[in-house]
Design a protein around this motif. Structure first.
Motif, PDB file in Angstrom:
ATOM      1  N   TRP A   1       1.066  -0.998  -0.344  1.00  0.00           N
ATOM      2  CA  TRP A   1      -0.135   0.287  -0.692  1.00  0.00           C
ATOM      3  C   TRP A   1       0.615   0.870  -0.385  1.00  0.00           C
ATOM      4  O   TRP A   1       0.830   2.174  -1.264  1.00  0.00           O
ATOM      5  CB  TRP A   1      -0.974   0.166   1.271  1.00  0.00           C
ATOM      6  CG  TRP A   1      -2.140   1.711   1.503  1.00  0.00           C
ATOM      7  CD1 TRP A   1      -2.627   1.163   0.211  1.00  0.00           C
ATOM      8  CD2 TRP A   1      -1.147   2.125   2.262  1.00  0.00           C
ATOM      9  NE1 TRP A   1      -3.265   2.730   0.863  1.00  0.00           N
ATOM     10  CE2 TRP A   1      -2.710   3.696   1.880  1.00  0.00           C
ATOM     11  CE3 TRP A   1      -0.456   2.786   2.982  1.00  0.00           C
ATOM     12  CZ2 TRP A   1      -3.031   4.694   2.161  1.00  0.00           C
ATOM     13  CZ3 TRP A   1      -0.527   3.769   3.582  1.00  0.00           C
ATOM     14  CH2 TRP A   1      -1.915   4.927   2.949  1.00  0.00           C
TER      15      TRP A   1
ATOM     16  N   SER B   1      -1.795   6.439  -4.631  1.00  0.00           N
ATOM     17  CA  SER B   1      -3.150   6.313  -4.116  1.00  0.00           C
ATOM     18  C   SER B   1      -3.929   7.903  -4.766  1.00  0.00           C
ATOM     19  O   SER B   1      -3.469   8.692  -4.690  1.00  0.00           O
ATOM     20  CB  SER B   1      -2.900   6.576  -2.597  1.00  0.00           C
ATOM     21  OG  SER B   1      -4.229   7.720  -2.153  1.00  0.00           O
TER      22      SER B   1
ATOM     23  N   GLU C   1      -4.577   8.436   6.162  1.00  0.00           N
ATOM     24  CA  GLU C   1      -5.211   7.587   4.824  1.00  0.00           C
ATOM     25  C   GLU C   1      -5.363   6.244   5.563  1.00  0.00           C
ATOM     26  O   GLU C   1      -6.145   5.441   5.529  1.00  0.00           O
ATOM     27  CB  GLU C   1      -4.441   8.240   3.601  1.00  0.00           C
ATOM     28  CG  GLU C   1      -4.714   8.872   2.804  1.00  0.00           C
ATOM     29  CD  GLU C   1      -5.938   9.754   2.469  1.00  0.00           C
ATOM     30  OE1 GLU C   1      -6.750   7.949   1.938  1.00  0.00           O
ATOM     31  OE2 GLU C   1      -6.209  10.372   2.821  1.00  0.00           O
TER      32      GLU C   1
END
Length: 161
Positions: free
Chosen positions: A122, A127, A151
């Protein structure tokens, strides 16, 4: 039998092992903080004092080993060069604080994503919420750490705006 796989720019920070690695777990060290994300107010004050007195080179190396990374991966987000860090036994307050910011972020990420690998993937994936940038790209400032932590919290609570 070997198979070739495409090399990713962050390959050294992502490992195939899905278990949590082990390393020295000295109380108040960066590695300890990753494992014990929720600390008491007294522990927070002790961490502030630890930052003021400085993270040792051994604690930094143990932390890097624990998160299965290469310290070169952090060269853009640390306030000192890696080569100057190699020459010191104890880091200054600014460098120590950044190390603890990294440790706190990794602790939160490991908790929310349930595995180091999922979190690291991630961290290095673009993003939309961050303007199609990788969360890792924001970690060169304290405000950037706050943005990335927010986030992660959104992921934790499935709050996607």
């Amino acid at each position: 039998m070997s198979s070739k796989k495409q090399v990713k720019p962050h390959e050294s920070i992502i490992k195939e092992n899905t278990s949590f690695p082990t390393a020295t777990n000295t109380k108040l060290s960066p590695t300890w903080l990753v494992r014990k994300l929720k600390d008491s107010p007294a522990e927070q004050l002790a961490i502030i004092e630890k930052i003021r007195t400085g993270v040792t080179k051994k604690e930094w190396k143990d932390f890097i080993m624990y998160i299965e990374a290469d310290e070169k991966d952090f060269k853009k987000i640390l306030p000192r060069s890696i080569s100057s860090m190699q020459k010191k036994d104890i880091y200054n307050q600014k460098t120590s604080e950044r190390i603890y910011e990294i440790a706190r972020l990794f602790g939160l990420g490991y908790e929310v994503f349930d595995s180091p690998e999922k979190f690291k993937n991630w961290l290095f994936t673009q993003s939309k919420a961050l303007g199609n940038k990788k969360p890792f790209d924001f970690l060169d400032s304290s405000l950037g750490f706050n943005v990335v932590e927010n986030e992660i919290t959104r992921v934790q609570y499935n709050d996607y705006c």
